[in-house]
Enzyme design. Sequence first.
Site, PDB file in Angstrom:
ATOM      1  N   GLU A  20      -2.025 -23.179  16.368  1.00  0.00           N
ATOM      2  CA  GLU A  20      -0.554 -23.260  16.415  1.00  0.00           C
ATOM      3  C   GLU A  20       0.108 -22.978  15.067  1.00  0.00           C
ATOM      4  OE1 GLU A  20       2.348 -23.593  18.290  1.00  0.00           O
ATOM      5  OE2 GLU A  20       0.915 -22.787  19.706  1.00  0.00           O
ATOM      6  N   HIS A  22      -0.842 -20.681  12.866  1.00  0.00           N
ATOM      7  CA  HIS A  22      -0.694 -19.218  12.833  1.00  0.00           C
ATOM      8  C   HIS A  22       0.433 -18.774  13.770  1.00  0.00           C
ATOM      9  CE1 HIS A  22      -5.162 -19.534  11.844  1.00  0.00           C
ATOM     10  NE2 HIS A  22      -4.708 -18.863  10.815  1.00  0.00           N
ATOM     11  N   GLN A  46     -12.520 -14.162  -1.374  1.00  0.00           N
ATOM     12  CA  GLN A  46     -12.004 -15.507  -1.633  1.00  0.00           C
ATOM     13  C   GLN A  46     -12.992 -16.606  -1.271  1.00  0.00           C
ATOM     14  OE1 GLN A  46      -8.611 -14.836   1.144  1.00  0.00           O
ATOM     15  NE2 GLN A  46      -8.912 -16.960   1.731  1.00  0.00           N
TER      16      GLN A  46
HETATM   17  P1  AMP Z   1      -5.676 -18.575   7.309  1.00  0.00           P
HETATM   18  O1  AMP Z   1      -5.989 -17.791   8.542  1.00  0.00           O
HETATM   19  O2  AMP Z   1      -6.331 -19.926   7.286  1.00  0.00           O
HETATM   20  O3  AMP Z   1      -5.859 -17.774   6.051  1.00  0.00           O
HETATM   21  O4  AMP Z   1      -4.129 -18.899   7.383  1.00  0.00           O
HETATM   22  C1  AMP Z   1      -3.174 -17.884   7.532  1.00  0.00           C
HETATM   23  C2  AMP Z   1      -1.825 -18.454   7.236  1.00  0.00           C
HETATM   24  O5  AMP Z   1      -1.553 -19.531   8.129  1.00  0.00           O
HETATM   25  C3  AMP Z   1      -1.703 -19.026   5.799  1.00  0.00           C
HETATM   26  O6  AMP Z   1      -0.428 -18.700   5.284  1.00  0.00           O
HETATM   27  C4  AMP Z   1      -1.832 -20.508   6.040  1.00  0.00           C
HETATM   28  O7  AMP Z   1      -1.188 -21.295   5.049  1.00  0.00           O
HETATM   29  C5  AMP Z   1      -1.131 -20.654   7.375  1.00  0.00           C
HETATM   30  N1  AMP Z   1      -1.537 -21.898   8.026  1.00  0.00           N
HETATM   31  C6  AMP Z   1      -2.799 -22.362   8.192  1.00  0.00           C
HETATM   32  N2  AMP Z   1      -2.781 -23.561   8.799  1.00  0.00           N
HETATM   33  C7  AMP Z   1      -1.471 -23.857   9.011  1.00  0.00           C
HETATM   34  C8  AMP Z   1      -0.784 -24.959   9.615  1.00  0.00           C
HETATM   35  N3  AMP Z   1      -1.446 -25.996  10.095  1.00  0.00           N
HETATM   36  N4  AMP Z   1       0.562 -24.923   9.653  1.00  0.00           N
HETATM   37  C9  AMP Z   1       1.242 -23.862   9.142  1.00  0.00           C
HETATM   38  N5  AMP Z   1       0.658 -22.791   8.577  1.00  0.00           N
HETATM   39  C10 AMP Z   1      -0.683 -22.792   8.515  1.00  0.00           C
END
Ligand code: AMP
Length: 260
Positions: A20, A22, A46
């Site tokens: 959610e 994303h 990373q």
């Molecule tokens: P990731 O796929 O983990 O690299 O995350 C992609 C984007 O989604 C990044 O900008 C994260 O900060 C954001 N994100 C991950 N988890 C959450 C969350 N629980 N609430 C809001 N944004 C999130």
Amino acid sequence: MQQLAGGDLGFVPTMGAFHEGHMQLMREAREHHSVAAVSLFVNPLQFGPNEDLANYPRDEARDFRLADEAGIDIMFAPTVDEIYPHAGTTIKVPDLTTRWEAEIRPGHYDGVATVVAKLFNIVRPRTAYFGWKDLQQCLVIKRMVEDLNMPVMLGFVDTVREDDGLAMSSRNAYLSPEERCKAPQLSRTISRVASEKGSAQALAEARKSLEGDGFLVDYLAAVNAGTLQPLNPQDREGAIIVAARLGKTRLIDNMRFALG
Ligand code: AMP
């Protein structure tokens, strides 16, 4: 590689395994722009040598379906060779990458900054959206954009949580059922410390209670929400930041609060 688009494009960089959090970023991009794009790329740069790159959860078919349902126009899922045809130029944002996540994960933010810069150059978004869940990442990207005069606006989105308060994360899938029951302790604890404005006593009690519950705390601190420096009484906005391991799963979270 060719540029994807231009004009009024809202962009959400991700590593997939959508939840959610994303979806909320995607809704922002969809709502505010005529074209909405998402990238799906598990960025090897990373991940440290002992991290979970090989095991990182992947389900591209499901991600494509969810993005489609969210009305995303462009899904960009490049291969590692396409993004890194040769190893070389990287981006470093020194000020914000000496402590906290950066200390535990050396090189992590060089990898993040480098891939985000490359994705910006390929996708050419008007606005890119990131989640406050990764507070240090938000600040690193903001600084990179400012320092390098990148022609992109940034949108930051509040952390989306499960009903019990656990911050959504692709890595939550690693939690065993017992660990999943314990995990919400993390957000409850930092929320308590935030309500105490990050007092030394609240921090000490919080650390003790997390460790008593089986969390291995990498860091737990009260910081200035914009600089990540230790909190000063004259700061306007603070944040409680935490990273802790529960079994094999590393969880990070933060809670921002107003001061004064
Ligand atoms: P990731 O796929 O983990 O690299 O995350 C992609 C984007 O989604 C990044 O900008 C994260 O900060 C954001 N994100 C991950 N988890 C959450 C969350 N629980 N609430 C809001 N944004 C999130």
